[in-house]
Design a protein around this motif. Structure first.
Motif, PDB file in Angstrom:
ATOM      1  N   GLU A  87       0.808  -1.219   0.000  1.00 47.37           N
ATOM      2  CA  GLU A  87       0.000   0.000   0.000  1.00 47.37           C
ATOM      3  C   GLU A  87       0.846   1.277   0.000  1.00 47.37           C
ATOM      4  OE1 GLU A  87      -3.009  -0.160  -0.755  1.00 47.37           O
ATOM      5  OE2 GLU A  87      -3.004  -2.322  -0.610  1.00 47.37           O
ATOM      6  N   LEU A  89       2.693   2.013  -2.394  1.00 50.11           N
ATOM      7  CA  LEU A  89       2.658   2.491  -3.786  1.00 50.11           C
ATOM      8  C   LEU A  89       1.510   3.495  -3.943  1.00 50.11           C
ATOM      9  CD1 LEU A  89       3.337  -0.851  -5.668  1.00 50.11           C
ATOM     10  CD2 LEU A  89       4.855   1.099  -5.527  1.00 50.11           C
ATOM     11  N   GLY A  90       1.808   4.555  -4.646  1.00 48.47           N
ATOM     12  CA  GLY A  90       0.790   5.590  -4.844  1.00 48.47           C
ATOM     13  C   GLY A  90       0.750   6.581  -3.688  1.00 48.47           C
ATOM     14  N   ARG A  91       1.703   6.468  -2.757  1.00 47.56           N
ATOM     15  CA  ARG A  91       1.688   7.353  -1.584  1.00 47.56           C
ATOM     16  C   ARG A  91       2.862   8.339  -1.634  1.00 47.56           C
ATOM     17  NH1 ARG A  91      -0.910   5.669   3.114  1.00 47.56           N
ATOM     18  NH2 ARG A  91      -0.490   7.848   3.622  1.00 47.56           N
ATOM     19  N   GLY A 102      -2.081  13.518   3.049  1.00 50.92           N
ATOM     20  CA  GLY A 102      -3.408  13.641   3.658  1.00 50.92           C
ATOM     21  C   GLY A 102      -4.029  12.301   4.008  1.00 50.92           C
ATOM     22  N   LEU A 103      -3.308  11.232   3.755  1.00 51.88           N
ATOM     23  CA  LEU A 103      -3.817   9.896   4.076  1.00 51.88           C
ATOM     24  C   LEU A 103      -3.175   9.422   5.386  1.00 51.88           C
ATOM     25  CD1 LEU A 103      -3.653   8.351   0.511  1.00 51.88           C
ATOM     26  CD2 LEU A 103      -5.713   8.969   1.773  1.00 51.88           C
ATOM     27  N   PRO A 104      -3.773   8.410   6.021  1.00 55.68           N
ATOM     28  CA  PRO A 104      -3.216   7.972   7.308  1.00 55.68           C
ATOM     29  C   PRO A 104      -1.874   7.248   7.168  1.00 55.68           C
ATOM     30  CG  PRO A 104      -5.034   6.574   6.638  1.00 55.68           C
ATOM     31  CD  PRO A 104      -4.993   7.685   5.662  1.00 55.68           C
ATOM     32  N   GLU A 105      -1.234   7.029   8.303  1.00 55.21           N
ATOM     33  CA  GLU A 105      -0.002   6.227   8.348  1.00 55.21           C
ATOM     34  C   GLU A 105      -0.303   4.884   7.687  1.00 55.21           C
ATOM     35  OE1 GLU A 105       3.075   6.195   9.749  1.00 55.21           O
ATOM     36  OE2 GLU A 105       3.118   8.164  10.707  1.00 55.21           O
ATOM     37  N   ILE A 107      -0.681   1.044   7.010  1.00 49.50           N
ATOM     38  CA  ILE A 107      -0.728  -0.129   7.896  1.00 49.50           C
ATOM     39  C   ILE A 107       0.326  -1.104   7.393  1.00 49.50           C
ATOM     40  CG2 ILE A 107      -2.148  -2.092   8.630  1.00 49.50           C
ATOM     41  CD1 ILE A 107      -4.525  -0.100   8.553  1.00 49.50           C
ATOM     42  N   ALA A 108       1.258  -1.414   8.295  1.00 49.21           N
ATOM     43  CA  ALA A 108       2.457  -2.137   7.869  1.00 49.21           C
ATOM     44  C   ALA A 108       2.230  -3.636   7.775  1.00 49.21           C
ATOM     45  CB  ALA A 108       3.570  -1.860   8.855  1.00 49.21           C
ATOM     46  N   GLU A 109       2.885  -4.237   6.801  1.00 55.59           N
ATOM     47  CA  GLU A 109       3.001  -5.692   6.780  1.00 55.59           C
ATOM     48  C   GLU A 109       4.127  -6.077   7.735  1.00 55.59           C
ATOM     49  OE1 GLU A 109       1.614  -8.435   5.396  1.00 55.59           O
ATOM     50  OE2 GLU A 109      -0.006  -7.032   4.912  1.00 55.59           O
ATOM     51  N   GLU A 110       5.146  -5.225   7.707  1.00 57.24           N
ATOM     52  CA  GLU A 110       6.334  -5.445   8.543  1.00 57.24           C
ATOM     53  C   GLU A 110       6.961  -4.100   8.826  1.00 57.24           C
ATOM     54  OE1 GLU A 110       9.471  -8.083   7.132  1.00 57.24           O
ATOM     55  OE2 GLU A 110       7.902  -9.126   6.015  1.00 57.24           O
ATOM     56  N   PHE A 111       7.867  -4.089   9.809  1.00 60.32           N
ATOM     57  CA  PHE A 111       8.681  -2.897  10.047  1.00 60.32           C
ATOM     58  C   PHE A 111      10.116  -3.276   9.716  1.00 60.32           C
ATOM     59  CE2 PHE A 111       4.897  -2.224  12.429  1.00 60.32           C
ATOM     60  CZ  PHE A 111       4.647  -0.876  12.274  1.00 60.32           C
ATOM     61  N   ARG A 208       0.411   5.440  -9.560  1.00 59.70           N
ATOM     62  CA  ARG A 208      -0.163   4.277  -8.864  1.00 59.70           C
ATOM     63  C   ARG A 208       0.907   3.223  -8.545  1.00 59.70           C
ATOM     64  NH1 ARG A 208      -1.954   1.173  -6.022  1.00 59.70           N
ATOM     65  NH2 ARG A 208      -3.736  -0.216  -6.174  1.00 59.70           N
TER      66      ARG A 208
ATOM     67  N   GLU B  70      -6.018   5.301 -14.068  1.00 60.88           N
ATOM     68  CA  GLU B  70      -5.087   5.158 -12.939  1.00 60.88           C
ATOM     69  C   GLU B  70      -5.463   6.102 -11.796  1.00 60.88           C
ATOM     70  OE1 GLU B  70      -2.667   2.897 -12.493  1.00 60.88           O
ATOM     71  OE2 GLU B  70      -3.267   1.994 -14.386  1.00 60.88           O
ATOM     72  N   LEU B  74      -6.501   5.012  -8.093  1.00 62.55           N
ATOM     73  CA  LEU B  74      -5.780   5.556  -6.931  1.00 62.55           C
ATOM     74  C   LEU B  74      -6.753   6.198  -5.949  1.00 62.55           C
ATOM     75  CD1 LEU B  74      -2.836   5.722  -6.056  1.00 62.55           C
ATOM     76  CD2 LEU B  74      -2.706   7.976  -7.081  1.00 62.55           C
ATOM     77  N   ARG B  77      -8.543   3.495  -4.102  1.00 66.69           N
ATOM     78  CA  ARG B  77      -7.652   2.872  -3.117  1.00 66.69           C
ATOM     79  C   ARG B  77      -7.495   3.802  -1.900  1.00 66.69           C
ATOM     80  NH1 ARG B  77      -1.988   2.296  -2.345  1.00 66.69           N
ATOM     81  NH2 ARG B  77      -2.119   4.571  -2.401  1.00 66.69           N
ATOM     82  N   LEU B  81      -8.318   3.169   2.003  1.00 64.89           N
ATOM     83  CA  LEU B  81      -7.361   3.330   3.114  1.00 64.89           C
ATOM     84  C   LEU B  81      -7.976   4.137   4.247  1.00 64.89           C
ATOM     85  CD1 LEU B  81      -3.914   4.103   1.413  1.00 64.89           C
ATOM     86  CD2 LEU B  81      -4.690   1.968   2.394  1.00 64.89           C
ATOM     87  N   LEU B  82      -8.704   5.191   3.880  1.00 70.77           N
ATOM     88  CA  LEU B  82      -9.336   6.042   4.901  1.00 70.77           C
ATOM     89  C   LEU B  82     -10.394   5.257   5.676  1.00 70.77           C
ATOM     90  CD1 LEU B  82      -9.641   9.383   2.922  1.00 70.77           C
ATOM     91  CD2 LEU B  82      -8.277   9.014   4.967  1.00 70.77           C
ATOM     92  N   GLU B  85      -8.693   2.830   8.014  1.00 80.71           N
ATOM     93  CA  GLU B  85      -8.128   3.572   9.138  1.00 80.71           C
ATOM     94  C   GLU B  85      -9.220   3.907  10.158  1.00 80.71           C
ATOM     95  OE1 GLU B  85      -5.082   4.204   9.775  1.00 80.71           O
ATOM     96  OE2 GLU B  85      -5.124   5.831  11.255  1.00 80.71           O
ATOM     97  N   PRO B 190       1.226   1.147  15.979  1.00 87.88           N
ATOM     98  CA  PRO B 190       1.386   0.637  14.613  1.00 87.88           C
ATOM     99  C   PRO B 190       1.232  -0.880  14.533  1.00 87.88           C
ATOM    100  CG  PRO B 190       3.137   2.189  15.159  1.00 87.88           C
ATOM    101  CD  PRO B 190       2.396   1.922  16.427  1.00 87.88           C
ATOM    102  N   LYS B 193      -2.428  -1.780  15.150  1.00 90.41           N
ATOM    103  CA  LYS B 193      -3.228  -1.442  13.959  1.00 90.41           C
ATOM    104  C   LYS B 193      -3.114  -2.524  12.910  1.00 90.41           C
ATOM    105  CE  LYS B 193      -3.740   3.487  13.556  1.00 90.41           C
ATOM    106  NZ  LYS B 193      -3.278   4.656  12.815  1.00 90.41           N
ATOM    107  N   LYS B 194      -1.879  -3.007  12.748  1.00 91.22           N
ATOM    108  CA  LYS B 194      -1.644  -4.064  11.747  1.00 91.22           C
ATOM    109  C   LYS B 194      -2.478  -5.295  12.100  1.00 91.22           C
ATOM    110  CE  LYS B 194       1.858  -7.193  11.573  1.00 91.22           C
ATOM    111  NZ  LYS B 194       3.244  -7.545  11.825  1.00 91.22           N
ATOM    112  N   ARG B 198      -5.739  -6.890  10.064  1.00 88.66           N
ATOM    113  CA  ARG B 198      -5.772  -8.297   9.590  1.00 88.66           C
ATOM    114  C   ARG B 198      -7.144  -8.912   9.856  1.00 88.66           C
ATOM    115  NH1 ARG B 198       0.093 -10.339  10.665  1.00 88.66           N
ATOM    116  NH2 ARG B 198       0.984  -9.660   8.682  1.00 88.66           N
TER     117      ARG B 198
END
Lengths: 461, 202
Positions: A87, A89-91, A102-105, A107-111, A208, B70, B74, B77, B81-82, B85, B190, B193-194, B198
């Motif tokens: 996610e 990508l496009g950020r 303007g979008l949130p942090e 959400i990580a798959e990993e750090f 994107r 595209e 975007l 997407r 995301l919002l 969140e 963080p 949240k992850k 899930r």
């Protein structure tokens, strides 16, 4: 490392970008530190030195506004990490990896640790796959291959970012048609340059599949130390975990080196050439060596660092040391730029060391390497003849010399010059190469096999 | 004589007229042929120009189409995301609001003991511990136990506003460890949240 979150309040000194905290017992080298000002504003830093109860912290966002009194340093018990996931990508993020779109942090798959994990040399795969950039001079003479690190050496005011954006938009692997994910790290660049890049990716629909990290000219200089590392950490995840082909553009590495020099001076280290630290080479290598391919992994990282040479001086420590690490360089020429030739690539100063492994029969075309060699040879001769004609005049030149003069002009106008949005196929590039080579007498084409001359030379018969 | 002369003159005039007429016809025919030739040539170049314009326009249209597709993808997407969140934050908020009820659980005291011990480990033997009013008795009891056990000097400081947990500092105030639940949740946000995301299969 110390218990996570221990705060120390005894700040004894603030020196340039450094903060010195006393009474620290169990901090670790490179540990991430959160600095809180008396007003509750938080900044990030990392431990540079630790010992004798003191910790020297490099504050990424700078120390402006910090005071010895009331500042707290919280040791976070880990090195700097970035959240990674598809996610991203496009950020768009700032130089430290915080969202600014303007979008949130995310959400990580990993750090992942921003310092990355060095690729085991034995597991590295030699880069061989030709990347078509659609730019004739690169595809024809300075071929980029997947997994290569090929910097652009430029100068102030020259169109290096325009060229990099064009490559980012157009780069594909011929045959597979695979497009690249683009990770763009702006290091101390102007707002307009960053905007140009963003708009260019947006208009081509490539945003994107791109992630942008922007440390602008008015952002803290010290943050620039982290920006390329954050970008490369994300690129590594996309390439080696998600099997994507990633093109990383780092612009401008000169600003990175300046930030490194600033920290080195504040630490009172013994300066090397032009005041840069003696470990500049090693430090640059920790960034550039993060490009490549790994055996049995589909993804790859192709790196295109851009650096502006101070006073167009190619012997300056930054281009000099960069050249030792990378696999060639694309040098932009001030002379061509002044003559309104885009892209102003000074081919005689440029080189792609991995070209020979990415071109030829089965990869591009059988005559590709020989055509490239002949173009180099003939253009070098054209430059000599130009210099000679300045002294003796055209009347003093032989017939063959005059042909080389014409070749030089044709090479620059018909082969080198192209529009910013012009995406040439390799076939077209080689056709143009033969067009300009055909302005020379056949006997002058000494680098090309007869069989290719027979097939492609246009003035024959 | 004059009649003869008139005839000759007429014949000459006729000849001239006929000559001029044939010249004019030849010129007209040649001009017509040239025009046709030019028209054919123009047609070819016009057709080539026309195909160039069409090609360029279709390229532009293709680019515009790709750009729009595209951009829309975007935007979708980003909206997604919002929403994620928002959902994750709601779950987190709900979970935090339930923490107050956990206090009755015996595991809460075990956790408080662990938090105090780890704080003392980081700060040293002379520490001030702060907590909220609800936990004060429990913290008093644990502190007393630890004082006897390890021969530490522990003071209980003023009450603080927090969900739970403790904040410890050295007596000279140079070292602070914020082990309140608020601060720990913030640090772990963080990762939490992850895990929550899930649950939404994201």
């Amino acid at each position: 490392m110390v218990e996570v979150g221990v705060e120390y309040t005894r700040v004894s000194e603030i020196r340039g970008p450094l903060l010195i905290v006393e009474g620290v017992s169990r901090a670790s080298f490179d540990e991430l530190v959160e600095i809180e000002t008396i007003d509750g504003i938080k900044r990030l830093g990392k431990v540079l030195e630790v010992g004798q109860g003191k910790a020297v912290i490099q504050v990424f966002e700078g120390t402006t506004g910090l005071s010895v009194k009331g500042t707290r340093a919280r040791f976070l018990g880990k090195t700097m990490e970035v959240p990674v996931s598809q996610e991203l990508l496009g950020r768009i993020f700032d130089g430290l990896g915080r969202p600014i779109d303007g979008l949130p942090e995310p959400i990580a798959e990993e750090f992942r640790d921003v310092n990355g994990a060095p690729i085991n040399p034995e597991r590295r795969e030699y880069p061989r796959d030709f990347i078509q950039t659609g730019v004739s001079v690169i595809d024809g003479m300075l071929t980029l291959v997947r997994g290569q690190k090929l910097p652009i050496f430029s100068g102030s005011g020259m169109p290096h970012n325009i060229l990099a954006a064009q490559i980012a938009r157009q780069a594909t692997v011929v045959g597979s048609g695979e497009e690249f994910a683009v990770v763009f790290a702006a290091i101390g660049v102007q707002y307009s340059e960053a905007q140009y890049f963003k708009r260019s990716l947006e208009e081509s629909g490539a945003l994107r599949r791109s992630t942008l990290f922007l440390n602008l000219a008015d952002d803290p200089a010290i943050e620039r130390i982290i920006t390329p590392r954050v970008a490369l950490t994300v690129a590594e995840y996309l390439a080696f975990d998600l099997n994507m082909h990633v093109l990383v553009i780092l612009t401008d590495m000169t600003n990175y080196a300046e930030a490194l020099r600033e920290i080195s001076a504040a630490r009172e280290e013994v300066p090397g050439r032009k005041g840069y630290p003696g470990y500049l080479y090693t430090d640059l290598a920790t960034i550039y060596e993060r490009a490549g391919r790994i055996k049995n992994v589909k993804g790859s990282i192709t790196q295109m660092p851009i650096l502006s040479m101070p006073a167009d001086d190619i012997t300056h420590p930054i281009p000099d040391l960069t050249g030792y690490i990378t696999e060639g360089q694309i040098v932009l020429s001030r002379d061509l730029f002044r003559r309104d030739i885009y892209p102003p690539v000074g081919v005689l100063m440029s080189l792609s060391r991995l070209m020979k492994d990415g071109v030829g029969e089965g990869k591009t075309r059988a005559d590709h390497m020989e055509v490239s060699n002949q173009l180099y040879d003939a253009y070098a001769r054209a430059q000599e003849v130009r210099a000679l004609s300045e002294i003796v005049g055209k009347a003093g030149l032989t017939g063959v010399d005059l042909k080389y003069l014409d070749f030089g002009d044709a090479f620059e106008q018909h082969f080198l010059k192209q529009a910013v949005d012009e995406n040439r196929t390799l076939e077209e590039t080689l056709r143009r190469a033969w067009d300009v080579l055909s302005t020379l007498p056949e006997g002058e084409l000494t680098k090309i096999k007869e069989v290719h001359i027979k097939k492609y030379y246009k003035a024959r018969g | 004589m004059a009649h003869v002369n008139d005839n000759v003159l007429e014949s000459i005039v006729n000849k001239v007229v006929s000559q001029v007429e044939s010249d004019l016809i030849a010129q007209i025919e040649s001009s017509y042929a040239q025009s046709l030739e030019r028209l054919m040539a123009s047609k070819a170049s016009l057709e080539s120009e026309y195909s160039k314009i069409v090609e360029s326009a279709s390229k532009q249209a293709e680019n515009l189409k790709r750009q729009m597709v595209e951009s829309s993808r975007l935007a979708v997407r980003n909206k997604q995301l919002l929403l994620i969140e928002e959902a994750v934050n709601n779950v987190l908020k709900d979970a935090i609001s339930r923490i107050d009820g956990v206090r009755a659980d015996e595991r809460y005291e075990t956790m408080m003991r662990r938090l105090i011990e780890s704080a003392l480990d980081a700060i040293g033997t002379d520490a001030v511990i702060e907590c909220n009013d609800k936990d004060r008795d429990m913290v008093d009891r644990i502190a007393l136990e630890l004082q006897h056990k390890y021969n530490f000097s522990i003071e209980i400081g003023d009450s603080i506003d927090c969900l739970g947990g403790i904040r410890a500092r050295s007596k000279d105030g140079s070292i602070i460890l914020d082990n309140t639940l608020d601060s720990r949740i913030e640090r772990l946000k963080p990762i939490l949240k992850k895990d929550i995301a899930r649950l939404f299969m994201v």
